[in-house]
Design an enzyme around this catalytic site. Sequence first.
Site, short mmCIF file in Angstrom:
data_model
loop_
_atom_site.label_atom_id
_atom_site.label_comp_id
_atom_site.label_asym_id
_atom_site.label_seq_id
_atom_site.Cartn_x
_atom_site.Cartn_y
_atom_site.Cartn_z
N CYS A 142 -2.30 7.18 -0.57
CA CYS A 142 -1.45 6.86 -1.72
C CYS A 142 -2.01 5.69 -2.52
O CYS A 142 -3.06 5.80 -3.12
CB CYS A 142 -0.01 6.64 -1.29
SG CYS A 142 1.15 6.85 -2.67
N LYS A 163 9.32 9.20 -11.66
CA LYS A 163 8.77 9.20 -10.31
C LYS A 163 8.57 10.63 -9.81
O LYS A 163 9.46 11.47 -9.92
CB LYS A 163 9.69 8.45 -9.36
CG LYS A 163 9.15 8.32 -7.95
CD LYS A 163 10.11 7.56 -7.04
CE LYS A 163 9.54 7.39 -5.64
NZ LYS A 163 10.47 6.66 -4.74
N SER A 192 5.40 10.92 -3.33
CA SER A 192 6.33 9.84 -3.67
C SER A 192 5.54 8.74 -4.37
O SER A 192 5.02 7.83 -3.73
CB SER A 192 7.01 9.29 -2.40
OG SER A 192 7.88 8.23 -2.71
N HIS A 235 1.68 11.76 0.66
CA HIS A 235 2.12 11.21 1.94
C HIS A 235 2.23 12.29 3.02
O HIS A 235 3.32 12.59 3.50
CB HIS A 235 3.46 10.49 1.76
CG HIS A 235 3.33 9.15 1.12
ND1 HIS A 235 2.80 8.05 1.78
CD2 HIS A 235 3.66 8.72 -0.13
CE1 HIS A 235 2.82 7.00 0.96
NE2 HIS A 235 3.33 7.38 -0.20
N GLU A 237 1.61 11.97 5.97
CA GLU A 237 2.04 11.35 7.23
C GLU A 237 3.55 11.19 7.34
O GLU A 237 4.06 10.84 8.42
CB GLU A 237 1.36 9.98 7.39
CG GLU A 237 2.03 8.82 6.67
CD GLU A 237 1.80 8.77 5.16
OE1 GLU A 237 2.30 7.84 4.52
OE2 GLU A 237 1.11 9.67 4.62
N ARG A 249 17.98 4.89 -0.57
CA ARG A 249 17.72 3.49 -0.91
C ARG A 249 17.70 3.31 -2.42
O ARG A 249 18.30 2.38 -2.96
CB ARG A 249 16.38 3.06 -0.31
CG ARG A 249 15.94 1.63 -0.64
CD ARG A 249 14.44 1.49 -0.49
NE ARG A 249 13.72 2.33 -1.45
CZ ARG A 249 12.44 2.69 -1.32
NH1 ARG A 249 11.75 2.31 -0.26
NH2 ARG A 249 11.87 3.44 -2.25
#
Length: 306
Positions: A142, A163, A192, A235, A237, A249
């Site tokens: 990333c 985003k 992300s 991502h 992972e 969040r």
Amino acid sequence: MPIKIPDDLPATSVLEAEGVMVMREADAVRQDIRPLRIGLLNLMPNKVTTETQIARLLGATPLQVELTLVRMTNHVARHTPADHMLSFYCPWEEVNDQRFDGFVITGAPVERLPFEEVTYWDEMRRVFDWTQSHVHRTLNICWAAQAAVYHFHGMKKYDLPAKASGVFRQRSLVPASPYLRGFSDDFAIPVSRWTEVRKSDIPADSGLKVLVDSTETGLCLLDDPRHRSLHMFNHVEYDTTSLADEYFRDIQVQPEAKVPVNYFPGDDAKRPPENRWRSHAHLLFGNWINEMYQSTPYDIERIGKV
């Protein structure tokens, strides 16, 4: 083979419960083989979550791996207990005289800042240069991938209009690449990020190879043979709930934040998400480690000298 990590690391109990073989320090010394030494420079806010994610993938391969957790020398982690950092992490300046078969550099929550405004940018540049003499294979994830192609190739990053968050379809473009061994032609990976680097900016003489991309989110995986690096812009992972954790969040401070795309069943955030990328995460890390193992010197001190 198992992964060798500190006995008291929180990831140990999590991985053992999942069936990942974890090797204790005393057991490791009894095996008459050289483990692969892999460093993890963890720039993510929740260090414990990220170190567990990476250790899970490294520990699922057939080779013994010794994991060293690394932090930026002068940057203070605000979201991880100080005693955890003191117990398990080494400042980069304390390990930069060592050599590693592999080195993983994670994303960081600074991607909307110009690189030069990141407080640890000068040290980050030194880390990238150091990998060229002390690391056999590097995997940048990333923000670290964006930072690496900027440092080595001058490729800029661009703000996205919104985003990119969700699980997006990706295309395998070079099936013969050893890093894509076993990959499907079309598969899903979590995304992300607020920024992107563009395929059109790849310098013609850079040697960079686009291995995976998406019609929706652009570049996903670049092979950088000259720098013995892979650049993963997404991502792979992530845990099953990582995007959900980020979304819940975000809506606390930005109620209009959009639900991650193609993630919750029926785009209903009240329903538990399903993991559709786990197998390709294991394939990528397994292939990366296999390539590392095939070519790294047995004498680790020869890394960077051959």
